[in-house]
Write an enzyme that holds these catalytic residues in place. Structure first.
Site, PDB file in Angstrom:
ATOM      1  CG  ASP A 146      -1.874  -0.674   9.387  1.00 48.97           C
ATOM      2  OD1 ASP A 146      -2.634   0.305   9.552  1.00 48.97           O
ATOM      3  OD2 ASP A 146      -2.136  -1.616   8.630  1.00 48.97           O
ATOM      4  N   GLY A 155       0.827  -1.219   0.000  1.00 46.93           N
ATOM      5  CA  GLY A 155       0.000   0.000   0.000  1.00 46.93           C
ATOM      6  C   GLY A 155       0.857   1.262   0.000  1.00 46.93           C
ATOM      7  CB  ALA A 167      16.725   9.334   1.138  1.00 42.48           C
ATOM      8  CB  VAL A 226      17.665   8.368  -6.191  1.00 36.54           C
ATOM      9  CG1 VAL A 226      18.283   8.988  -7.442  1.00 36.54           C
ATOM     10  CG2 VAL A 226      16.642   7.299  -6.563  1.00 36.54           C
TER      11      VAL A 226
HETATM   12  P1  ATP Z   1       1.313  -2.939   3.469  1.00 38.01           P
HETATM   13  O1  ATP Z   1       0.772  -4.013   4.368  1.00 38.01           O
HETATM   14  O2  ATP Z   1       1.738  -1.724   4.200  1.00 38.01           O
HETATM   15  O3  ATP Z   1       0.417  -2.619   2.327  1.00 38.01           O
HETATM   16  P2  ATP Z   1       3.041  -5.015   2.457  1.00 38.01           P
HETATM   17  O4  ATP Z   1       4.351  -5.018   1.814  1.00 38.01           O
HETATM   18  O5  ATP Z   1       2.904  -5.885   3.690  1.00 38.01           O
HETATM   19  O6  ATP Z   1       2.664  -3.503   2.798  1.00 38.01           O
HETATM   20  P3  ATP Z   1       1.410  -6.851   0.918  1.00 38.01           P
HETATM   21  O7  ATP Z   1       0.232  -6.570   0.056  1.00 38.01           O
HETATM   22  O8  ATP Z   1       1.271  -7.806   2.030  1.00 38.01           O
HETATM   23  O9  ATP Z   1       1.906  -5.406   1.426  1.00 38.01           O
HETATM   24  O10 ATP Z   1       2.598  -7.376  -0.001  1.00 38.01           O
HETATM   25  C1  ATP Z   1       3.019  -6.641  -1.141  1.00 38.01           C
HETATM   26  C2  ATP Z   1       3.439  -7.585  -2.217  1.00 38.01           C
HETATM   27  O11 ATP Z   1       4.518  -8.396  -1.755  1.00 38.01           O
HETATM   28  C3  ATP Z   1       2.379  -8.588  -2.633  1.00 38.01           C
HETATM   29  O12 ATP Z   1       1.451  -8.044  -3.540  1.00 38.01           O
HETATM   30  C4  ATP Z   1       3.229  -9.672  -3.275  1.00 38.01           C
HETATM   31  O13 ATP Z   1       3.629  -9.272  -4.562  1.00 38.01           O
HETATM   32  C5  ATP Z   1       4.468  -9.676  -2.376  1.00 38.01           C
HETATM   33  N1  ATP Z   1       4.336 -10.715  -1.352  1.00 38.01           N
HETATM   34  C6  ATP Z   1       3.632 -10.658  -0.190  1.00 38.01           C
HETATM   35  N2  ATP Z   1       3.719 -11.807   0.501  1.00 38.01           N
HETATM   36  C7  ATP Z   1       4.497 -12.627  -0.246  1.00 38.01           C
HETATM   37  C8  ATP Z   1       4.950 -13.979  -0.087  1.00 38.01           C
HETATM   38  N3  ATP Z   1       4.631 -14.718   0.971  1.00 38.01           N
HETATM   39  N4  ATP Z   1       5.723 -14.500  -1.073  1.00 38.01           N
HETATM   40  C9  ATP Z   1       6.065 -13.776  -2.156  1.00 38.01           C
HETATM   41  N5  ATP Z   1       5.658 -12.503  -2.357  1.00 38.01           N
HETATM   42  C10 ATP Z   1       4.888 -11.936  -1.421  1.00 38.01           C
END
Ligand code: ATP
Length: 324
Positions: A128, A11, A22, A24
């Site tokens: 969060d 997100g 920073a 870059v």
């Molecule tokens: P936020 O929770 O703040 O949005 P986040 O990085 O936790 O950030 P996620 O949607 O959980 O957001 O993960 C972002 C992307 O990371 C996913 O869309 C996917 O491409 C990749 N990803 C997440 N979990 C896995 C996993 N277990 N294995 C491989 N890729 C993953």
């Protein structure tokens, strides 16, 4: 010329651009080129990238969102697509991948390290603030301030009309935003998933606010506890004979996640970015940037997933003492 890759993933949140800048600028300072992939892991799979130079990150420090765009990419959970991503990275002769993301993104990055030996570096962001291993993640302070400003406005109406108002803030699995916003706005009741309050206690607190002739109450509700609509319906039904008036609700939603980052987020994002590149320059591999007791340090990337960071019960008690 040495090259690093950079993505923003998961997100969006305020402060991502400050961090991109920073990374870059620090890389540039040390004579390293930054390749920015578009839409997070999607850009890695599709080899969609842009070269980020000193000038391309000018004027973005104060802007919300991310100039690199971001996306959820379910295909990254599939080995074949991770292999494709790795091949693209290698074909560009990229030495390390910097991932500005949450714990999901760090899991994806970790797999690139484990399966292909790629050097991956995580920089924590999420409004969060629940990433395990770090006490701060980019975007949190701005989200809290955004929510606080909105609730201050709602409070004017709440006080003038002597109402009970439920305000739902973000936090699907964690109550950090609600906890800080509750304290910053003087909420009468703060509801977070980590420390659930039974309905009868919420009712007692509302009635106490009425009995003390305060006449109004703000209930800050983390979305992970219940929906504001649902809670308002339940409380209106249960308190219909108690003369508390109609309980109204407001969902703040995406307003919390956008806009110009606060000074704190700009500074933390900048420091995290500089630290990440400098540690990489020192030869450190496969780490995440972490903030602990006022210091920025590095930790193994894998520390961030599998566990959940929970708020300190003491902080929750402060809200209880100060409210009713
Ligand atoms: P936020 O929770 O703040 O949005 P986040 O990085 O936790 O950030 P996620 O949607 O959980 O957001 O993960 C972002 C992307 O990371 C996913 O869309 C996917 O491409 C990749 N990803 C997440 N979990 C896995 C996993 N277990 N294995 C491989 N890729 C993953």
């Amino acid at each position: 010329m040495k090259k690093i890759g950079l993505i923003t993933s998961g997100g969006d949140c305020p402060g991502l651009n400050a961090c991109i800048r920073a990374v870059v600028r620090t890389a540039n300072y040390y004579g390293i080129q930054t390749v920015g992939f578009i839409r997070g892991f999607k850009g890695l799979i599709e080899n969609d990238y842009t070269i980020l130079d000193y000038k391309s990150v000018a004027g973005i420090l104060q802007r919300g969102g991310t100039i690199l765009l971001t996306a959820r990419e379910p295909r990254f959970k599939d080995y074949e697509f991770r292999k494709k991503a790795y091949e693209n990275i290698k074909s560009l002769d990229i030495d390390a991948l910097f991932v500005i993301g949450g714990n999901g993104s760090f899991q994806g990055a970790y797999l690139l390290q484990k399966e292909f030996g790629l050097n991956v570096i995580g920089i924590p962001k999420t409004i969060d603030n629940d990433i395990f291993g770090t006490q701060y993640a980019i975007g949190f302070d701005t989200a809290v301030n955004n929510a606080m400003e909105s609730i201050d406005k709602i409070k004017d109406t709440t006080m003038s009309h002597e109402r009970i108002f439920i305000v739902e803030v973000m936090g699907r699995d964690s109550g950090f935003i609600a906890l800080e916003v509750g304290m910053a706005t003087g909420a009468e009741i703060t509801l977070i998933p980590e420390y659930p309050l039974p309905l009868h206690v919420i009712e007692e607190k509302i009635l106490k606010a009425k009995k003390m002739e305060k006449g109004f109450a703000i209930i800050v509700l983390a979305e992970g506890v219940a929906s504001a609509k649902e809670l308002a319906e339940i409380l209106n039904e249960r308190l219909k004979d108690k003369d508390v008036g109609e309980i109204r609700y407001q969902v703040l939603g995406y307003i919390q996640r956008g806009g110009s980052p606060t000074a704190y987020d700009r500074i933390m994002a900048s420091k995290f970015g500089v630290f990440a590149v400098e540690k990489y320059m020192e030869g450190e591999k496969n780490f995440m940037v972490a903030f602990e007791d006022g210091k920025i340090l590095s930790k193994p990337l894998e520390i961030s997933f599998g566990k959940i960071r929970v708020p300190n019960i003491k902080e929750y008690e402060i809200n209880n003492i100060l409210s009713l």
